[in-house]
Scaffold this motif. Sequence first.
Motif, PDB file in Angstrom:
ATOM      1  N   HIS A  63       0.848  -1.192   0.000  1.00  0.00           N
ATOM      2  CA  HIS A  63       0.000   0.000   0.000  1.00  0.00           C
ATOM      3  C   HIS A  63       0.882   1.240   0.000  1.00  0.00           C
ATOM      4  CE1 HIS A  63      -3.768  -2.161   1.033  1.00  0.00           C
ATOM      5  NE2 HIS A  63      -2.949  -2.989   1.670  1.00  0.00           N
ATOM      6  N   GLY A  64       0.306   2.351  -0.436  1.00  0.00           N
ATOM      7  CA  GLY A  64       1.035   3.605  -0.422  1.00  0.00           C
ATOM      8  C   GLY A  64       0.151   4.755  -0.829  1.00  0.00           C
ATOM      9  N   TYR A  65       0.775   5.794  -1.353  1.00  0.00           N
ATOM     10  CA  TYR A  65       0.001   6.957  -1.799  1.00  0.00           C
ATOM     11  C   TYR A  65       0.680   7.582  -3.006  1.00  0.00           C
ATOM     12  CZ  TYR A  65       3.560   9.800   0.604  1.00  0.00           C
ATOM     13  OH  TYR A  65       4.737  10.369   1.006  1.00  0.00           O
ATOM     14  N   PHE A  66      -0.108   8.361  -3.740  1.00  0.00           N
ATOM     15  CA  PHE A  66       0.400   9.148  -4.858  1.00  0.00           C
ATOM     16  C   PHE A  66       0.160  10.613  -4.560  1.00  0.00           C
ATOM     17  CE2 PHE A  66      -0.187  11.364  -8.913  1.00  0.00           C
ATOM     18  CZ  PHE A  66       1.018  11.048  -9.536  1.00  0.00           C
ATOM     19  N   GLU A  67       1.175  11.437  -4.768  1.00  0.00           N
ATOM     20  CA  GLU A  67       1.066  12.871  -4.522  1.00  0.00           C
ATOM     21  C   GLU A  67       1.383  13.649  -5.794  1.00  0.00           C
ATOM     22  OE1 GLU A  67       2.679  16.386  -1.486  1.00  0.00           O
ATOM     23  OE2 GLU A  67       3.389  14.312  -1.274  1.00  0.00           O
ATOM     24  N   VAL A  68       0.479  14.528  -6.186  1.00  0.00           N
ATOM     25  CA  VAL A  68       0.651  15.337  -7.385  1.00  0.00           C
ATOM     26  C   VAL A  68       1.706  16.414  -7.148  1.00  0.00           C
ATOM     27  CG1 VAL A  68      -0.488  16.882  -9.045  1.00  0.00           C
ATOM     28  CG2 VAL A  68      -1.740  14.941  -8.065  1.00  0.00           C
ATOM     29  N   GLY A  85      -0.089  18.733  -4.706  1.00  0.00           N
ATOM     30  CA  GLY A  85      -0.136  18.397  -3.283  1.00  0.00           C
ATOM     31  C   GLY A  85      -1.211  17.387  -2.928  1.00  0.00           C
ATOM     32  N   LYS A  86      -2.133  17.125  -3.845  1.00  0.00           N
ATOM     33  CA  LYS A  86      -3.216  16.188  -3.546  1.00  0.00           C
ATOM     34  C   LYS A  86      -2.668  14.767  -3.443  1.00  0.00           C
ATOM     35  CE  LYS A  86      -7.917  14.950  -4.733  1.00  0.00           C
ATOM     36  NZ  LYS A  86      -9.152  15.448  -5.330  1.00  0.00           N
ATOM     37  N   ARG A  87      -3.108  14.045  -2.407  1.00  0.00           N
ATOM     38  CA  ARG A  87      -2.675  12.663  -2.189  1.00  0.00           C
ATOM     39  C   ARG A  87      -3.833  11.700  -2.412  1.00  0.00           C
ATOM     40  NH1 ARG A  87       1.626  11.892   2.825  1.00  0.00           N
ATOM     41  NH2 ARG A  87       3.251  13.288   1.994  1.00  0.00           N
ATOM     42  N   THR A  88      -3.518  10.590  -3.035  1.00  0.00           N
ATOM     43  CA  THR A  88      -4.501   9.536  -3.300  1.00  0.00           C
ATOM     44  C   THR A  88      -3.931   8.206  -2.826  1.00  0.00           C
ATOM     45  OG1 THR A  88      -5.362  10.693  -5.247  1.00  0.00           O
ATOM     46  CG2 THR A  88      -5.789   8.329  -5.102  1.00  0.00           C
ATOM     47  N   PRO A  89      -4.653   7.464  -1.982  1.00  0.00           N
ATOM     48  CA  PRO A  89      -4.157   6.148  -1.563  1.00  0.00           C
ATOM     49  C   PRO A  89      -4.108   5.187  -2.742  1.00  0.00           C
ATOM     50  CG  PRO A  89      -6.410   6.469  -0.797  1.00  0.00           C
ATOM     51  CD  PRO A  89      -5.964   7.777  -1.374  1.00  0.00           C
ATOM     52  N   LEU A  90      -3.191   4.220  -2.670  1.00  0.00           N
ATOM     53  CA  LEU A  90      -3.048   3.268  -3.768  1.00  0.00           C
ATOM     54  C   LEU A  90      -2.569   1.922  -3.255  1.00  0.00           C
ATOM     55  CD1 LEU A  90       0.278   2.922  -4.408  1.00  0.00           C
ATOM     56  CD2 LEU A  90      -0.046   5.197  -5.372  1.00  0.00           C
ATOM     57  N   PHE A  91      -2.697   0.932  -4.107  1.00  0.00           N
ATOM     58  CA  PHE A  91      -2.137  -0.396  -3.850  1.00  0.00           C
ATOM     59  C   PHE A  91      -1.440  -0.843  -5.116  1.00  0.00           C
ATOM     60  CE2 PHE A  91      -2.318  -5.073  -3.813  1.00  0.00           C
ATOM     61  CZ  PHE A  91      -1.742  -5.335  -2.579  1.00  0.00           C
ATOM     62  N   ILE A  92      -0.277  -1.458  -4.957  1.00  0.00           N
ATOM     63  CA  ILE A  92       0.484  -1.909  -6.120  1.00  0.00           C
ATOM     64  C   ILE A  92       0.792  -3.397  -5.993  1.00  0.00           C
ATOM     65  CG2 ILE A  92       2.731  -1.333  -5.089  1.00  0.00           C
ATOM     66  CD1 ILE A  92       3.617  -0.466  -7.944  1.00  0.00           C
ATOM     67  N   ARG A  93       0.778  -4.076  -7.132  1.00  0.00           N
ATOM     68  CA  ARG A  93       1.168  -5.476  -7.174  1.00  0.00           C
ATOM     69  C   ARG A  93       2.243  -5.654  -8.232  1.00  0.00           C
ATOM     70  NH1 ARG A  93       0.077 -10.610  -9.504  1.00  0.00           N
ATOM     71  NH2 ARG A  93      -0.013 -12.305  -7.957  1.00  0.00           N
ATOM     72  N   ILE A 292       7.188  14.465 -18.883  1.00  0.00           N
ATOM     73  CA  ILE A 292       6.619  15.555 -18.095  1.00  0.00           C
ATOM     74  C   ILE A 292       6.262  15.000 -16.717  1.00  0.00           C
ATOM     75  CG2 ILE A 292       4.738  17.232 -17.910  1.00  0.00           C
ATOM     76  CD1 ILE A 292       4.482  17.097 -20.971  1.00  0.00           C
ATOM     77  N   GLU A 293       6.757  15.617 -15.674  1.00  0.00           N
ATOM     78  CA  GLU A 293       6.523  15.127 -14.316  1.00  0.00           C
ATOM     79  C   GLU A 293       5.047  15.251 -13.944  1.00  0.00           C
ATOM     80  OE1 GLU A 293       7.793  16.402  -9.791  1.00  0.00           O
ATOM     81  OE2 GLU A 293       9.308  16.558 -11.400  1.00  0.00           O
ATOM     82  N   VAL A 294       4.538  14.243 -13.235  1.00  0.00           N
ATOM     83  CA  VAL A 294       3.161  14.241 -12.741  1.00  0.00           C
ATOM     84  C   VAL A 294       3.136  14.241 -11.227  1.00  0.00           C
ATOM     85  CG1 VAL A 294       0.907  13.101 -12.804  1.00  0.00           C
ATOM     86  CG2 VAL A 294       2.432  12.940 -14.785  1.00  0.00           C
ATOM     87  N   GLY A 295       3.889  13.315 -10.605  1.00  0.00           N
ATOM     88  CA  GLY A 295       3.853  13.231  -9.148  1.00  0.00           C
ATOM     89  C   GLY A 295       4.711  12.114  -8.618  1.00  0.00           C
ATOM     90  N   ASN A 296       4.614  11.881  -7.309  1.00  0.00           N
ATOM     91  CA  ASN A 296       5.423  10.882  -6.617  1.00  0.00           C
ATOM     92  C   ASN A 296       4.557   9.740  -6.096  1.00  0.00           C
ATOM     93  OD1 ASN A 296       7.856  12.396  -6.844  1.00  0.00           O
ATOM     94  ND2 ASN A 296       7.169  13.684  -5.135  1.00  0.00           N
TER      95      ASN A 296
END
Length: 486
Positions: A63-68, A85-93, A292-296
């Motif tokens: 689990h983690g998050y994505f930040e714009v 600055g907006k953060r969205t929770p995420l899950f990666i496999r 082009i950068e989007v986020g982390n």
Amino acid sequence: MSKNNKKLTTSWGAPVGDNQNSMTAGSRGPTLIQDVHLLEKLAHFNRERVPERVVHAKGAGAHGYFEVTNDLTKYTKANFLSEVGKRTPLFIRFSTVAGENGSADTVRDPRGFAVKFYTEEGNYDIVGNNTPVFFIRDAIKFPDFIHTQKRHPQTHLKNPNAVWDFWSLSPESLHQVTILMSDRGIPATLRHMHGYGSHTFKWVNADGDGVWVKYHFRTEQGVKNITEEVGTRIAGENPDYHTEDLFNAIDKGDFPKWKLYVQIMPLEDANTYKFDPFDVTKVWSQKDYPLIEVGNMVLNRNPENYFAEVEQATFSPGTLVPGIDVSPDKMLQGRLFAYADAHRYRVGANHNSLPINRPKNEVNTYQRDGQMRVDNNGGGSVYYEPNSLGGPKESPEDKQAAYPVSGVAENVAYDHNDHYTQAGDLYRLLSEEERTRLVQNIVGAMKPVESDEIKLRQIGHFYKADKEYGTRIAEALGLSVPQEVK
């Protein structure tokens, strides 16, 4: 090589007129649902293994998050990208592709890179790999390709004859084969590799204007790979090496990070670009379309239960949100059906209601019953639409943006068939040491192939990409480059 005059047929015995190209509306599609042979192949293929995934069976997740970090609202109205600055929770496999659930992590294989964003407008999945291209570019060939990566039906052993026979008869695979056999074929860890959406997608802004995009997740840990010898040794000592490394890194607070970039192409460029931008066996030059950068993306929490989260997680490139649409990419078009169909078969019709897959926002559908129904099944609420009882209604403002299609419905290949330039460019970008390891890896993989005809056919592809590339492999195999190729 044996010859026969048997006609390929469907399961109901009808002869198959084209098993290489799916039926599309014009050369770029979209793919037509009336192509019953394609639908049968994909649907049957999804049901060939029980109960693990047909592909990507061995995986690890977090689990983690994505930040714009960059304002790209002029390109997309997707809510989770709406402000810096907006953060969205995420899950990666992460996963290997061909091996079974108990297979080793450090084999030479592409790695699945699937990200589920839990946005305020529903889930959004980017279902890619650690490579920017793929072996084939039409979904009608996918079941056959994966069969070559699986076990021989008689010996139950991996079959290099099938692998190289298929690749040598599918020259569009050359770019991906070159990547797979290079140093990048075995990442040191799941943390030390890039990820890609691979396919072309479409972003649409609030005004309805669109652009084509490709996704690039660039690892902040740096790219690290291991050799064939080290990979083989680790596979024997610790077949779960990548799974363990990811878990331990997060557990001790060393959170893996990736920076997401996109390449953006104006819609009209698709008609004039030097390669078909919807062909997943090709890349877009970063000189033509810079990153082009989007986020982390940050992974900061391990699963509490592997089965409930990693194994039951379901991803599909058709899991979209407003502002993000698909493209006419034929491989993508097939995956829109195949992935969701696989989940309905493997996990159940209500797989999206499981906690790991359930959206964070409210879900309002008229779907009822079925396997794995874990909520109150809609209770006594209205269960059809349209209705006059206050049930949820469609929102026209969220329709996908229209785009024109034209052409004759037929089985047709992509217009561009240069399978050699990009593979040759990649070979020439490698250092002499990297080229030597690439050649050694290919030669080691091809030596078990029993047929010289298959070897020579594949050597011809390497030679067409780069004369030195093909010549070195031919000489190492004790063969000569076919005269007709020179």
